[in-house]
Design an enzyme around this catalytic site. Structure first.
Site, PDB file in Angstrom:
ATOM      1  N   ALA A  73       0.860  -1.180   0.000  1.00 11.08           N
ATOM      2  CA  ALA A  73       0.000   0.000   0.000  1.00 11.08           C
ATOM      3  C   ALA A  73       0.898   1.233   0.000  1.00 11.08           C
ATOM      4  CB  ALA A  73      -0.869  -0.020   1.244  1.00 11.08           C
ATOM      5  N   GLY A 113       0.616  -5.137   0.817  1.00  6.81           N
ATOM      6  CA  GLY A 113      -0.523  -5.203  -0.086  1.00  6.81           C
ATOM      7  C   GLY A 113      -0.149  -5.736  -1.462  1.00  6.81           C
ATOM      8  N   GLU A 116      -0.209  -9.365  -1.011  1.00  5.73           N
ATOM      9  CA  GLU A 116      -1.603  -9.763  -0.789  1.00  5.73           C
ATOM     10  C   GLU A 116      -2.359  -9.803  -2.113  1.00  5.73           C
ATOM     11  OE1 GLU A 116      -1.975  -6.678   2.328  1.00  5.73           O
ATOM     12  OE2 GLU A 116      -3.026  -8.225   3.463  1.00  5.73           O
ATOM     13  N   GLU A 136       4.044  -5.570   7.298  1.00  5.42           N
ATOM     14  CA  GLU A 136       3.178  -4.554   7.921  1.00  5.42           C
ATOM     15  C   GLU A 136       3.482  -4.318   9.401  1.00  5.42           C
ATOM     16  OE1 GLU A 136       2.207  -6.736   5.693  1.00  5.42           O
ATOM     17  OE2 GLU A 136       0.684  -5.907   4.367  1.00  5.42           O
TER      18      GLU A 136
HETATM   19  C1  3H9 Z   1       0.435  -2.356   3.408  1.00  6.14           C
HETATM   20  O1  3H9 Z   1       0.708  -2.819   2.341  1.00  6.14           O
HETATM   21  C2  3H9 Z   1      -0.927  -2.448   4.021  1.00  6.14           C
HETATM   22  C3  3H9 Z   1      -1.811  -3.517   3.428  1.00  6.14           C
HETATM   23  O2  3H9 Z   1      -1.572  -4.749   4.063  1.00  6.14           O
HETATM   24  C4  3H9 Z   1      -3.268  -3.228   3.629  1.00  6.14           C
HETATM   25  C5  3H9 Z   1      -3.825  -2.032   2.968  1.00  6.14           C
HETATM   26  C6  3H9 Z   1      -5.313  -1.966   3.062  1.00  6.14           C
HETATM   27  N1  3H9 Z   1       4.599   3.627   0.190  1.00  6.14           N
HETATM   28  O3  3H9 Z   1      13.347   2.213   0.792  1.00  6.14           O
HETATM   29  P1  3H9 Z   1      13.774   2.941  -0.435  1.00  6.14           P
HETATM   30  C7  3H9 Z   1       9.344   5.162  -1.024  1.00  6.14           C
HETATM   31  S1  3H9 Z   1       1.594  -1.491   4.329  1.00  6.14           S
HETATM   32  C8  3H9 Z   1       5.052   4.847  -0.122  1.00  6.14           C
HETATM   33  O4  3H9 Z   1      14.760   4.029  -0.292  1.00  6.14           O
HETATM   34  P2  3H9 Z   1      14.973   0.531  -1.452  1.00  6.14           P
HETATM   35  C9  3H9 Z   1      10.397   5.549   0.008  1.00  6.14           C
HETATM   36  O5  3H9 Z   1       9.862   6.430   0.958  1.00  6.14           O
HETATM   37  C10 3H9 Z   1       3.021  -1.391   3.256  1.00  6.14           C
HETATM   38  N2  3H9 Z   1       6.348   5.102  -0.401  1.00  6.14           N
HETATM   39  O6  3H9 Z   1      14.249   1.943  -1.587  1.00  6.14           O
HETATM   40  C11 3H9 Z   1      11.461   6.189  -0.860  1.00  6.14           C
HETATM   41  O7  3H9 Z   1      11.022   7.518  -1.170  1.00  6.14           O
HETATM   42  P3  3H9 Z   1      12.098   8.697  -1.395  1.00  6.14           P
HETATM   43  C12 3H9 Z   1       3.808  -2.636   3.250  1.00  6.14           C
HETATM   44  C13 3H9 Z   1       7.199   4.092  -0.363  1.00  6.14           C
HETATM   45  O8  3H9 Z   1      15.232   0.064  -2.813  1.00  6.14           O
HETATM   46  C14 3H9 Z   1      11.380   5.356  -2.155  1.00  6.14           C
HETATM   47  O9  3H9 Z   1      10.110   4.730  -2.145  1.00  6.14           O
HETATM   48  N3  3H9 Z   1       5.011  -2.447   2.489  1.00  6.14           N
HETATM   49  C15 3H9 Z   1       6.791   2.783  -0.044  1.00  6.14           C
HETATM   50  O10 3H9 Z   1      16.080   0.612  -0.472  1.00  6.14           O
HETATM   51  C16 3H9 Z   1      12.452   4.306  -2.266  1.00  6.14           C
HETATM   52  O11 3H9 Z   1      12.430   3.518  -1.076  1.00  6.14           O
HETATM   53  C17 3H9 Z   1       6.174  -2.050   3.050  1.00  6.14           C
HETATM   54  O12 3H9 Z   1       6.242  -1.868   4.235  1.00  6.14           O
HETATM   55  C18 3H9 Z   1       5.421   2.567   0.234  1.00  6.14           C
HETATM   56  N4  3H9 Z   1       4.933   1.343   0.531  1.00  6.14           N
HETATM   57  O13 3H9 Z   1      13.883  -0.429  -0.770  1.00  6.14           O
HETATM   58  C19 3H9 Z   1       7.346  -1.860   2.126  1.00  6.14           C
HETATM   59  N5  3H9 Z   1       7.865   1.968  -0.066  1.00  6.14           N
HETATM   60  O14 3H9 Z   1      12.939   8.265  -2.544  1.00  6.14           O
HETATM   61  C20 3H9 Z   1       8.098  -0.613   2.473  1.00  6.14           C
HETATM   62  C21 3H9 Z   1       8.915   2.743  -0.408  1.00  6.14           C
HETATM   63  O15 3H9 Z   1      11.258   9.885  -1.634  1.00  6.14           O
HETATM   64  N6  3H9 Z   1       9.194  -0.366   1.580  1.00  6.14           N
HETATM   65  N7  3H9 Z   1       8.518   4.016  -0.589  1.00  6.14           N
HETATM   66  O16 3H9 Z   1      12.875   8.775  -0.109  1.00  6.14           O
HETATM   67  C22 3H9 Z   1      10.397  -0.996   1.663  1.00  6.14           C
HETATM   68  O17 3H9 Z   1      10.593  -1.891   2.474  1.00  6.14           O
HETATM   69  C23 3H9 Z   1      11.485  -0.557   0.742  1.00  6.14           C
HETATM   70  O18 3H9 Z   1      11.163   0.746   0.296  1.00  6.14           O
HETATM   71  C24 3H9 Z   1      11.709  -1.448  -0.512  1.00  6.14           C
HETATM   72  C25 3H9 Z   1      12.722  -0.749  -1.461  1.00  6.14           C
HETATM   73  C26 3H9 Z   1      12.271  -2.791  -0.044  1.00  6.14           C
HETATM   74  C27 3H9 Z   1      10.417  -1.657  -1.256  1.00  6.14           C
END
Ligand code: 3H9
Length: 703
Positions: A73, A113, A116, A136
């Site tokens: 998400a 998500g 999911e 999450e």
């Molecule tokens: C969910 O899914 C809820 C659902 O179950 C239910 C819903 C109803 N959203 O980390 P990076 C941005 S909860 C918005 O430096 P990497 C991040 O801020 C979600 N933005 O890259 C950054 O922005 P900026 C569950 C996001 O390659 C840029 O992307 N998912 C999101 O080192 C690059 O990120 C997670 O918890 C997001 N979801 O790592 C995953 N994700 O460049 C969270 C990233 O402006 N994300 N951004 O600073 C991660 O773990 C890592 O970002 C990922 C990439 C491994 C994906």
């Protein structure tokens, strides 16, 4: 077409639909991580409608454009009102009921998500380096789009709990073994996914995870999970909800479990704990951005590192580089010190190997990258040299003068000082632009924080290189300015003063520590003091007094040191330590405090645990506000990152600045005034304007 309309940018199409013969391909284009932002559900639903109404489409492939599948998400939309939030659950429900096969084609990471959504498809294929998971819990929420109900239906209760409570992803090969992935695609993912979709195009009935039974349910598994999170997730809301929901999956039909999951997700998402964890998620990424250093600033290559000092700090620092394959030359003044230092590094690696986290071959590989030396001349080829000797300005200056003579042009010269003036150190060299502070925290091979101390003349190139390097060695780098103690240690001074004051006025040390445990800190101030050694603060206060010519201020804790009780290392400090490291309240110290109060004529009063906690947490934040106003930290959120990654402040509180914002800064100022603590001018101003520290950060960054 008028020029006006010509200039209006077309709304971005986040989901592109294309045909590969009889397979419809839906590609998500929402860089950088294809988060499920507004526009994505609409695009996917429109694509599914297209596939439904076109008889020539036999199957659908969903794939991510760019570097990854969907990373979950869009966390930024969590603050939106419910009705404006992207409809991830509705999209997955449509997939689950879809009458033609749907195939998720996964590369990069399918998280939250995103995963999911993949579980809502009929099939999943992935590249071999892909990863999938439900992280999450790390954001204080729970998988809210069917994850808590679908995952146990595939991998069983035990594994589902393990994955969702740790939040850690699994690699494609393991996911295949667990049945989460149907096929690993070698070669081009899209072509592989389309070929797979054709093979299953006529499969009926379609596999639906929601229709499966849950296996592996037993009361013992849930009891053990609940017991486990008391240690791993003390004080947190969402892990307990995850366990409840998995248990529910074993008790009620899918639709009912799914409905309740939706409600619990909202409850968790709207909690201060989730706000705190989301704050830290973005704060960590923001910290890597240096306000006046352009992203395109050239970096220097760091191929070899020199470390001066093979003590606890120097050894730990060296390990960070050895771990990522960077050769290190470590310099000491005597063979004995060198042998001792190398012995400790080897023992550390061997202990990791004993726990099965490192092979013996890797131990040798890492040790093989380490060159011991007794001569500074051996540092001539190093790209980065880090000095890690004891805190003595004269010694450090002498070292930097020597380094200036031997280091090659362009080498970065860093000091690991935790408190001394980096400008003064830089001034003894003819190249102050190359000098920087790299303040590692002990144990340096474990603690994630790195304060990157920017001196007056540190060049942007050197700063940008060190920030990149921090990521390479797995640290969270935060840029700070020069002042005694920089950010983290400077904030400890009023914090400890407040703790001492609480005891002086009537609280017991164990109550003061307990108040910080209740906040979620692993240790209170007195436990921390005993662990670090009470004599350290004592010596530096004595030194400061000597310098200023003023007498050393009287303090009850100093009397503890004067009894020879220096903390854990002497088996006694503020607490007794009859059996190892477990602190036990000391009757002797209670008497000492009592007689100190009598001597000073202080009347004892009661403190509620809430007041004891707030006095201490706000003392940290109040100094943080001063630091912010002085420009020593770039942002309030940087201070939060420092406290979460370097000092054990609970991430679910978001750090001391976020914690205060969450209480309402007006309330915080009122409390401080009631406690007789002068609020920092910036804090007062923000409170008067009805703002938070996040508002302050956003205002300064012009967002
Ligand atoms: C969910 O899914 C809820 C659902 O179950 C239910 C819903 C109803 N959203 O980390 P990076 C941005 S909860 C918005 O430096 P990497 C991040 O801020 C979600 N933005 O890259 C950054 O922005 P900026 C569950 C996001 O390659 C840029 O992307 N998912 C999101 O080192 C690059 O990120 C997670 O918890 C997001 N979801 O790592 C995953 N994700 O460049 C969270 C990233 O402006 N994300 N951004 O600073 C991660 O773990 C890592 O970002 C990922 C990439 C491994 C994906």
């Amino acid at each position: 077409m008028s020029s006006d309309t010509a200039q209006t940018p077309a709304p971005p199409r986040l989901v592109q639909s294309s045909r590969e013969g009889d397979v419809l391909v839906l590609t998500i284009h929402n860089p950088p991580v294809n988060a499920f932002s507004p526009g994505v559900p609409e695009g996917l639903k429109a694509g599914l409608d297209e596939a439904e109404s076109d008889d020539s489409v036999r199957a659908v492939v969903i794939i991510g454009g760019g570097r990854t599948f969907i990373a979950g998400a869009d966390i930024k939309t969590f603050n939106l009102p419910r009705e404006q939030a992207p409809d991830l659950r509705g999209t997955i429900a449509k997939l689950d009921g879809f009458q033609k096969p749907t195939v998720a084609a996964i590369h990069g990471t399918a998280l939250g998500g995103g995963f999911e959504l993949a579980l809502g498809c009929s099939y999943r294929v992935a590249t071999k380096d892909a990863q999938v998971g439900l992280p999450e819990v790390k954001l204080g929420v729970l998988p809210g789009a069917g994850g808590t109900q679908r995952l146990p239906r595939v991998v069983g209760v035990q594994k589902a709990l393990e994955m969702m409570l740790s939040g850690n992803p699994v690699k494609a090969s393991q996911a295949k073994e667990l049945g989460l992935i149907d096929e690993i695609v070698e070669g081009d993912l899209l072509q592989g996914a389309v070929a797979f979709a054709r093979r299953v195009a006529d499969a009926r009935p379609l596999p639906r995870i929601s229709e499966r039974e849950v296996e592996g349910a037993s009361p013992e598994v849930f009891a053990a999970a609940r017991e486990g999170i008391r240690k791993t997730h003390r004080g947190q809301l969402s892990p307990g909800l995850i366990i409840d929901l998995v248990e529910l999956a074993t008790q009620v039909p899918f639709d009912e479990g799914h409905r309740i999951e939706g409600e619990k997700f909202m409850e968790a998402k709207d909690s201060p704990q989730s706000r705190g964890l989301r704050h830290i998620f973005f704060a960590e990424r923001e910290a890597a951005k240096i306000a006046d250093v352009d992203r395109s600033t050239p970096r220097r290559e760091i191929r070899t590192v020199g470390v001066i000092g093979a003590g606890t700090m120097g050894g730990g620092i060296a390990m960070n580089f050895l771990n990522v394959g960077v050769p290190v030359t470590i310099v000491e003044t005597s063979q004995e010190a060198l042998d001792r230092g190398l012995g400790i590094i080897r023992r550390n690696y061997e202990n990791t190997a004993k726990k099965g986290r490192l092979s013996l071959e890797d131990v040798e590989k890492r040790m093989g990258l380490l060159t011991p030396s007794l001569s500074y001349d051996d540092l001539a080829g190093a790209d980065l040299i880090i000095e890690a000797v004891f805190e003595d300005m004269a010694v450090k200056k002498a070292i930097f003068a020597k380094l200036d003579a031997v280091a090659k042009p362009g080498a970065i010269l860093a000091t690991n000082t935790s408190t001394l003036d980096v400008n003064e150190i830089a001034a003894v060299t003819g190249r102050p632009g190359d000098v920087i502070g790299l303040h590692f925290f002990s144990p340096a091979n474990v603690m994630r924080l790195l304060e990157i101390v920017r001196a007056d003349q540190t060049s942007p190139e050197v700063l940008a290189t060190c920030m990149d390097l921090s990521k390479k060695i797995g640290k969270v780098g935060v840029v700070v300015g020069v002042c005694p103690g920089f950010v983290g240690n400077r904030m400890l001074v009023p914090y400890r003063d407040q703790a001492n004051e609480l005891v002086l006025r009537g609280a017991r040390p164990q109550d003061v520590d307990a108040a910080m445990h209740a906040l979620g800190m692993p240790m209170g101030p007195f436990e921390m003091g005993d662990m670090a050694g009470l004599d350290i603060g004592y010596a530096s206060r004595r030194e400061a007094a000597k310098k200023s010519g003023e007498p050393m201020p009287d303090d009850w804790v100093d009397r503890v040191v004067e009894l020879g009780r220096k903390g854990q290392k002497t088996g006694a400090g503020v607490y007794d330590y009859p059996e190892g490291r477990r602190p036990v309240p000391s009757p002797l110290i209670e008497e000492l405090i009592e007689s100190y109060r009598a001597e000073k004529g202080i009347e004892r009063r009661e403190f509620t645990p809430d007041e004891a906690m707030k006095r201490q947490a706000y003392a940290l934040m109040n100094e943080g506000a001063r630091i912010l106003e002085e420009g020593i930290a770039q942002r309030a959120s940087d201070i939060d990152v420092i406290y979460v990654f370097g000092y054990g402040f609970p991430a679910y509180r978001g750090g001391p600045m976020q914690y205060a914002s969450e209480q309402g800064l007006k309330n915080v100022v009122a409390d401080l005034e009631r406690y007789g603590i002068e609020p920092a001018p910036l804090l007062r101003r923000l409170a008067e304007e009805g703002k938070t520290f996040t508002d302050y950060d956003q205002g300064r960054m012009g967002r």
